[in-house]
Design a protein around this motif. Sequence first.
Motif, short mmCIF file in Angstrom:
data_model
loop_
_atom_site.label_atom_id
_atom_site.label_comp_id
_atom_site.label_asym_id
_atom_site.label_seq_id
_atom_site.Cartn_x
_atom_site.Cartn_y
_atom_site.Cartn_z
N TYR A 100 0.85 -1.29 0.03
CA TYR A 100 0.07 -0.02 -0.02
C TYR A 100 0.93 1.32 -0.06
O TYR A 100 0.69 2.21 0.62
CB TYR A 100 -1.07 0.06 1.24
CG TYR A 100 -1.69 -1.39 1.33
CD1 TYR A 100 -2.86 -1.69 0.50
CD2 TYR A 100 -1.50 -2.25 2.28
CE1 TYR A 100 -3.57 -2.58 0.40
CE2 TYR A 100 -2.15 -3.41 2.31
CZ TYR A 100 -3.35 -3.71 1.53
OH TYR A 100 -4.09 -4.57 1.49
N GLY A 101 2.01 1.23 -0.72
CA GLY A 101 2.88 2.39 -0.82
C GLY A 101 3.91 2.95 0.29
O GLY A 101 4.69 3.66 0.05
N ASP A 102 3.46 1.95 1.32
CA ASP A 102 4.58 2.16 2.53
C ASP A 102 4.85 0.88 3.32
O ASP A 102 3.85 0.55 4.06
CB ASP A 102 4.02 3.43 3.39
CG ASP A 102 5.02 3.66 4.50
OD1 ASP A 102 5.86 2.87 4.92
OD2 ASP A 102 4.98 4.86 5.09
N LYS A 103 5.79 0.17 2.82
CA LYS A 103 6.01 -1.12 3.37
C LYS A 103 6.15 -1.17 4.95
O LYS A 103 5.55 -2.03 5.53
CB LYS A 103 7.23 -1.66 2.76
CG LYS A 103 7.50 -3.24 2.93
CD LYS A 103 8.51 -3.82 2.18
CE LYS A 103 8.61 -5.42 2.46
NZ LYS A 103 9.58 -5.86 1.30
N GLU A 104 6.98 -0.22 5.46
CA GLU A 104 7.06 -0.33 6.80
C GLU A 104 5.84 0.17 7.72
O GLU A 104 5.68 -0.43 8.74
CB GLU A 104 8.28 0.61 7.25
CG GLU A 104 9.53 0.60 6.84
CD GLU A 104 9.89 -0.85 7.34
OE1 GLU A 104 9.94 -1.11 8.66
OE2 GLU A 104 10.46 -1.60 6.75
N LEU A 105 5.00 0.93 7.16
CA LEU A 105 3.83 1.38 7.62
C LEU A 105 2.76 -0.16 7.61
O LEU A 105 1.91 -0.17 8.61
CB LEU A 105 2.98 2.52 7.14
CG LEU A 105 1.68 2.99 7.48
CD1 LEU A 105 1.94 3.43 8.91
CD2 LEU A 105 1.22 4.18 6.83
N ALA A 106 2.97 -0.58 6.44
CA ALA A 106 1.87 -1.82 6.31
C ALA A 106 2.31 -2.92 7.21
O ALA A 106 1.61 -3.55 7.90
CB ALA A 106 2.17 -2.22 4.70
N ILE A 107 3.62 -3.23 7.58
CA ILE A 107 4.18 -4.13 8.36
C ILE A 107 3.52 -3.72 9.79
O ILE A 107 3.25 -4.40 10.64
CB ILE A 107 5.84 -3.99 8.50
CG1 ILE A 107 6.25 -4.90 6.95
CG2 ILE A 107 6.15 -4.73 9.78
CD1 ILE A 107 7.77 -4.86 7.14
N GLN A 108 3.71 -2.48 10.41
CA GLN A 108 3.22 -1.97 11.65
C GLN A 108 1.91 -2.33 11.90
O GLN A 108 1.32 -2.65 12.90
CB GLN A 108 3.57 -0.24 11.71
CG GLN A 108 3.22 -0.05 13.34
CD GLN A 108 4.08 -0.74 14.10
OE1 GLN A 108 5.30 -0.92 14.15
NE2 GLN A 108 3.55 -1.34 15.07
N ARG A 109 0.95 -2.09 10.78
CA ARG A 109 -0.42 -2.22 10.90
C ARG A 109 -0.76 -3.72 10.91
O ARG A 109 -1.51 -4.25 11.70
CB ARG A 109 -1.08 -1.74 9.38
CG ARG A 109 -1.59 -0.43 9.28
CD ARG A 109 -2.67 -0.25 8.42
NE ARG A 109 -2.53 -0.73 7.07
CZ ARG A 109 -1.64 -0.05 6.13
NH1 ARG A 109 -1.19 1.44 6.42
NH2 ARG A 109 -1.27 -0.58 5.14
N PHE A 110 0.29 -4.50 10.26
CA PHE A 110 0.15 -5.91 10.48
C PHE A 110 0.24 -6.45 12.12
O PHE A 110 -0.42 -6.98 12.70
CB PHE A 110 1.15 -6.85 9.84
CG PHE A 110 0.89 -8.40 9.96
CD1 PHE A 110 0.01 -9.32 9.23
CD2 PHE A 110 1.55 -9.21 10.83
CE1 PHE A 110 -0.19 -10.49 9.52
CE2 PHE A 110 1.11 -10.24 11.30
CZ PHE A 110 0.39 -11.28 10.24
N ILE A 111 1.42 -5.87 12.66
CA ILE A 111 1.77 -5.96 14.16
C ILE A 111 0.60 -5.52 14.96
O ILE A 111 0.25 -6.25 15.94
CB ILE A 111 2.97 -5.39 14.35
CG1 ILE A 111 4.00 -6.08 13.55
CG2 ILE A 111 3.26 -5.41 15.88
CD1 ILE A 111 5.34 -5.30 13.66
N ASP A 112 0.22 -4.35 14.55
CA ASP A 112 -0.94 -3.66 15.38
C ASP A 112 -2.20 -4.78 15.45
O ASP A 112 -2.97 -4.86 16.47
CB ASP A 112 -1.28 -2.44 14.94
CG ASP A 112 -0.18 -1.56 15.26
OD1 ASP A 112 1.09 -1.88 16.07
OD2 ASP A 112 0.01 -0.22 14.49
N THR A 113 -2.44 -5.09 14.41
CA THR A 113 -4.01 -5.79 14.05
C THR A 113 -3.52 -7.28 14.76
O THR A 113 -4.56 -7.85 15.51
CB THR A 113 -4.24 -6.11 12.67
OG1 THR A 113 -4.47 -4.57 12.07
CG2 THR A 113 -5.41 -7.00 12.61
N TYR A 114 -2.26 -7.76 14.52
CA TYR A 114 -2.19 -9.30 15.19
C TYR A 114 -2.31 -9.04 16.85
O TYR A 114 -3.07 -9.84 17.43
CB TYR A 114 -0.75 -9.49 14.64
CG TYR A 114 -0.36 -10.85 15.49
CD1 TYR A 114 -0.66 -12.13 14.96
CD2 TYR A 114 0.30 -10.88 16.73
CE1 TYR A 114 -0.48 -13.39 15.40
CE2 TYR A 114 0.60 -12.15 17.22
CZ TYR A 114 0.32 -13.37 16.67
OH TYR A 114 0.72 -14.71 17.41
#
Length: 418
Positions: free
Chosen positions: A148-162
């Motif tokens: 979604y245009g920002d890999k680090e932010l996408a990774i953080q979203r995964f962590i937060d949702t997990y």
Amino acid sequence: MSIGYACLAVGVSHTKISTTIQKNATEDRLKELIAYNLHSLENMIDFNIENDIYLYRISSGLIPFGSSPVNQLDWSSLFKKDFERIGQKIRTHKMRVSFHPGQYTVLNSPTAYVVKRAIKDLDYHVKVLEALGMDSSHKIILHVGGVYGDKELAIQRFIDTYETLEQRIKDHLIIENDDRLYTIEDVLKIADHCSIPVVYDNLHHAINSSSQEGTDAYWIQQVARTWKEKDGRQKIHYSQQASEKRTGAHTATIHLAPFLEFYQQVSGSEIDIMLEVKDKNLSAVKCILATEENSSIRKLEQEWARYKYAVLEKSPVLYQKVRELLKDKNPKIALPFYQMIEEIYYLPENIGYSENAALHVWGYFKDIATENEGQVFHKKLEKFREGTLSLAAMKRYLWKLAEKYQVSYILRSLYFSF
């Protein structure tokens, strides 16, 4: 070490998983489909037990609309006895089952609704595992998702949702490197944050490699640290790139020679290998027999009984070569045996060979079929010879006869699968 396959069983009767469209998903229709699918699942589990396959991925479509409000059934209670019976077979034989939700189950989407639906889908998969009585060693495999245009932010979203997931979901969830966006290094970083096991996929890594070099054996060793005792044995995915097809396309069958080379490289690791391949259980049985320490010629002869007419319709010369090979009675011939079998996946249809094989199969019915059935068969054969009837249509008729007269030898034949 267990070797397994995903979802569908090729050449095994009554193992289809069925669904319906939403407008037809009435309570009665859903009950009918769930009963049918559970029966199919049990048949696949029975096949796996019979063939020493103790690693198996269940189709996510087992319960139609399982994570959708369309299905309001309390299906785990309605089919409690079926789930318990199947689960008991799985546990008794120490089989390990898993799920792999599809591409729309995305935990790191920036769209809240998508994430909510993904969590519901994971909850559905866990409910099936719970209904079967499976512990945390039975897993649900998930890709990280999009960038979604920002890999680090996408990774953080995964962590937060997990972190928001119920523990019962976390207990079963594992993540996998993919062939486009998230390398094995990326996934390992997420695993360190979340304390979640990682599945290493060899083909995905070959396509989307990490900045740090390393063999398959090296990365499998690195991933091993993410697996705890409660997670069971480390699980990996193995597949081969299909030639002349899109990057990432799986082969029709697992080619045994490169698989055995891979197997030797990782043989010191405590891992389970899930094959991702078009011919599913056929490759699983092949790889199991080829890696057994105490293999027997009897098992190869049983395999030949299933393959023989599929080989005959592609090449009578190859058919004779396999027969000669098996006369050796040496259990160490698995590699040349399967290398010959593998050739049929790539040979073109030959009308004369196909007609010859069909006549051999017809031989099992000619003395028990009615006069009319004989006339129908020979008319279809003539039309096939003339090019006005497909080979598939002729085979469908022979299969119909096999089912009518319950000719078990032919019902088990892979002639109808090629």
